[in-house]
Scaffold this motif. Structure first.
Motif, PDB file in Angstrom:
ATOM      1  N   THR A  92      20.213   3.936   6.118  1.00 18.76           N
ATOM      2  CA  THR A  92      20.156   4.935   4.916  1.00 18.76           C
ATOM      3  C   THR A  92      20.681   6.315   5.366  1.00 18.76           C
ATOM      4  N   THR A  94      19.121   9.961   5.247  1.00 16.90           N
ATOM      5  CA  THR A  94      17.899  10.226   5.144  1.00 16.90           C
ATOM      6  C   THR A  94      17.780  11.896   5.231  1.00 16.90           C
ATOM      7  N   ASP A 111      17.164   9.136   0.834  1.00 18.54           N
ATOM      8  CA  ASP A 111      16.562   8.059   1.025  1.00 18.54           C
ATOM      9  C   ASP A 111      15.410   7.823   0.184  1.00 18.54           C
ATOM     10  N   THR A 113      12.523   5.506   0.729  1.00 23.08           N
ATOM     11  CA  THR A 113      11.486   4.974   1.145  1.00 23.08           C
ATOM     12  C   THR A 113      10.258   5.638   1.525  1.00 23.08           C
ATOM     13  N   TRP A 114      10.177   7.075   1.458  1.00 24.26           N
ATOM     14  CA  TRP A 114       9.076   7.584   1.892  1.00 24.26           C
ATOM     15  C   TRP A 114       7.857   7.584   1.114  1.00 24.26           C
ATOM     16  N   TYR A 116       6.707   4.694  -0.431  1.00 21.07           N
ATOM     17  CA  TYR A 116       7.053   3.936  -1.460  1.00 21.07           C
ATOM     18  C   TYR A 116       7.193   2.626  -1.070  1.00 21.07           C
ATOM     19  N   PHE A 119       7.938  -0.174   2.367  1.00 23.41           N
ATOM     20  CA  PHE A 119       8.971   0.111   3.381  1.00 23.41           C
ATOM     21  C   PHE A 119       8.719   0.527   4.750  1.00 23.41           C
ATOM     22  N   GLN A 121       8.723   3.419   7.362  1.00 24.13           N
ATOM     23  CA  GLN A 121       8.706   4.687   7.040  1.00 24.13           C
ATOM     24  C   GLN A 121       9.703   5.667   7.873  1.00 24.13           C
ATOM     25  N   SER A 264      16.479   4.558   8.010  1.00 19.47           N
ATOM     26  CA  SER A 264      15.677   3.412   7.802  1.00 19.47           C
ATOM     27  C   SER A 264      16.991   2.244   7.749  1.00 19.47           C
ATOM     28  N   ILE A 269      15.925  -2.456   1.531  1.00 15.77           N
ATOM     29  CA  ILE A 269      16.189  -1.629   0.400  1.00 15.77           C
ATOM     30  C   ILE A 269      16.959  -2.361  -0.673  1.00 15.77           C
ATOM     31  N   LEU A 281      15.647   2.482  -6.753  1.00 16.82           N
ATOM     32  CA  LEU A 281      16.282   2.208  -5.593  1.00 16.82           C
ATOM     33  C   LEU A 281      17.628   2.213  -5.711  1.00 16.82           C
TER      34      LEU A 281
END
Length: 433
Positions: A92, A94, A111, A113-114, A116, A119, A121, A264, A269, A281
């Motif tokens: 990713t 980020t 990004d 994923t935080w 969420y 995933f 982190q 990440s 994802i 996403l």
């Protein structure tokens, strides 16, 4: 010599018979599909586009209206998948950041994923280090929170969460039913929940603010996630609670001299985006593509770049406006969808590509359809009101691999009705080709 001539004539006649028989079988297959999609078929009641393409011989086996542009819905995510694979590759985007004494200046790179889903982190503490203040800027975000052509009244559904440069919690609050009341998280939003006499069955958000309303007499609690309005003030407060650091918002432009952090692994994802058809996403993936290319979050520019470079050879210029397919302005032809799928098929080993595709009767959005002892459909679905499409790979009983695009629009009945008819046609392909 006469015997040799006779044997030659016999071989010629045998081969001629073989080829005539082969051609006749192909013709019969063609006629079966022509009838299944023809004037007296179910599909005559609305606009249907279809293409079946032999991936080995690179030959079109059958097509109907394959040149007509049709709203693709979530099959748009195949384009987002392709852009992500060729531009982002394995990880990713980020953050972009600058250290300035005790202050760390950061610009989100998209990004998603935080906090969420499940995933892995991003290790923000590693980047934050000994800095005591985090200065956040979203000046690098060009595209707005909502995509061009999204329906305005989708704003309180989880499939229409806002886009942002550095999302947290997927830009969603979580709702759990406790008795006849909703319990929400993160805790920041708990004092923003109010009762109403309106006959709301779910917790509903005010259009212009993060005020949420429910009716204790009618509350059902079926909607588990609701988008919040992701203002800079809300974001920095949420980020402070998660990091234990002081955050401030200052929309400074991204300086030329800065550092870049890719946080990440990308493949989880992509799989979640494809198998669960996660719109959020998909949108964030195009943000990251734009960041990698231009150091700005500009969906329109990223799409323009992909169409002029990696996708310049599509048979028909698509109208491609977002990453998810939420927009009703997206328009693709079946033959362009097949060309795009072939690019994916040539780009990845088949086993790896299949990990990103829903498998009939097994995984993702096809888990409860196209069921068979031996899976034969590996595809991406796309559906919204009056539209249903399926694009991917079909494995036939003869051992052949075909790419296909089956796109339907302007029908007045539920998408499930069309899906069942599509399945009947694909069984014909599986058994006859």
């Amino acid at each position: 010599m006469p015997d040799m001539i006779q044997r030659g004539i016999f071989l010629f006649l045998l081969l001629s018979f073989h080829f005539r028989l082969f051609a006749q079988i192909k013709k019969e297959n063609y006629l079966v599909l022509e009838k299944a999609l023809g004037p007296e078929s179910f599909f005559n009641g609305h606009l249907t586009g279809f293409m079946l393409y032999d991936l080995d011989s690179q030959h079109v086996e059958f097509e109907k209206n394959s040149q007509i542009r049709i709203l693709p819905a979530s099959t748009t995510k195949l384009f987002t998948l392709f852009a992500s694979l060729v531009i982002l590759q394995d990880s990713t985007q980020t953050l972009r950041y600058v250290s300035a004494g005790d202050t760390l200046k950061i610009w989100g790179a998209g990004d998603p994923t935080w906090k969420y889903k499940e995933f892995a982190q991003p290790d923000f503490q590693r980047i934050i280090g000994n800095h005591t203040i985090i200065q956040f800027s979203d000046a690098n975000q060009v595209s707005p929170a909502f995509g061009y052509g999204w329906q305005w009244d989708d704003y309180y559904y989880d499939y229409s969460a806002e886009r942002s440069s550095l999302p947290i919690y997927g830009n969603l609050i979580q709702v759990k039913k406790i008795g006849n009341r909703p319990d929400v998280s993160p805790a920041f939003f708990k004092n923003q929940v109010f009762t109403t006499s309106k006959p709301f069955k779910e917790l509903e958000r005010d259009f212009h603010s993060n005020r949420f309303y429910f009716n204790p007499s009618t509350f059902l609690g079926r909607e588990q996630f609701i988008p919040f309005l992701n203002t800079p003030d809300v974001f920095v407060q949420l980020a402070e609670a998660e990091t234990g650091k002081k955050w401030i918002y200052k929309p400074e432009p991204l300086p030329v001299d800065h550092k870049h952090w890719r946080g990440s692994l990308l493949s989880p994802i992509l799989k979640e985006m494809m198998l669960e058809s996660d719109n959020f996403l998909a949108e964030q993936l195009l943000f990251m593509v734009s960041d990698r290319l231009f150091q700005t979050l500009d969906t329109e520019r990223a799409i323009e770049y992909m169409l002029k470079t990696y996708l310049f050879d599509l048979p028909d210029q698509p109208k491609w406006v977002d990453g998810s397919g939420l927009s009703r302005h997206n328009l693709f032809t079946p033959r362009s969808m097949v060309t795009l799928f072939e690019k994916l098929y040539r780009l990845l080993p088949e086993a790896e590509l299949n990990e990103y595709l829903a498998i009939g009767g097994k995984t993702g959005t096809l888990k409860n359809s196209f069921q068979a002892a031996q899976p034969y459909i590996f595809a991406k679905t796309g559906s919204m009101s009056n539209n249903y499409s399926l694009v991917g790979l079909i494995k036939t009983k003869s051992g052949k691999n075909y790419a296909f695009a089956f796109m339907n629009t302007n029908f007045p009945y539920p998408a499930s009705t069309v899906r069942k008819e599509v399945e009947k046609v694909m069984v014909m392909v599986r058994d006859g080709f």
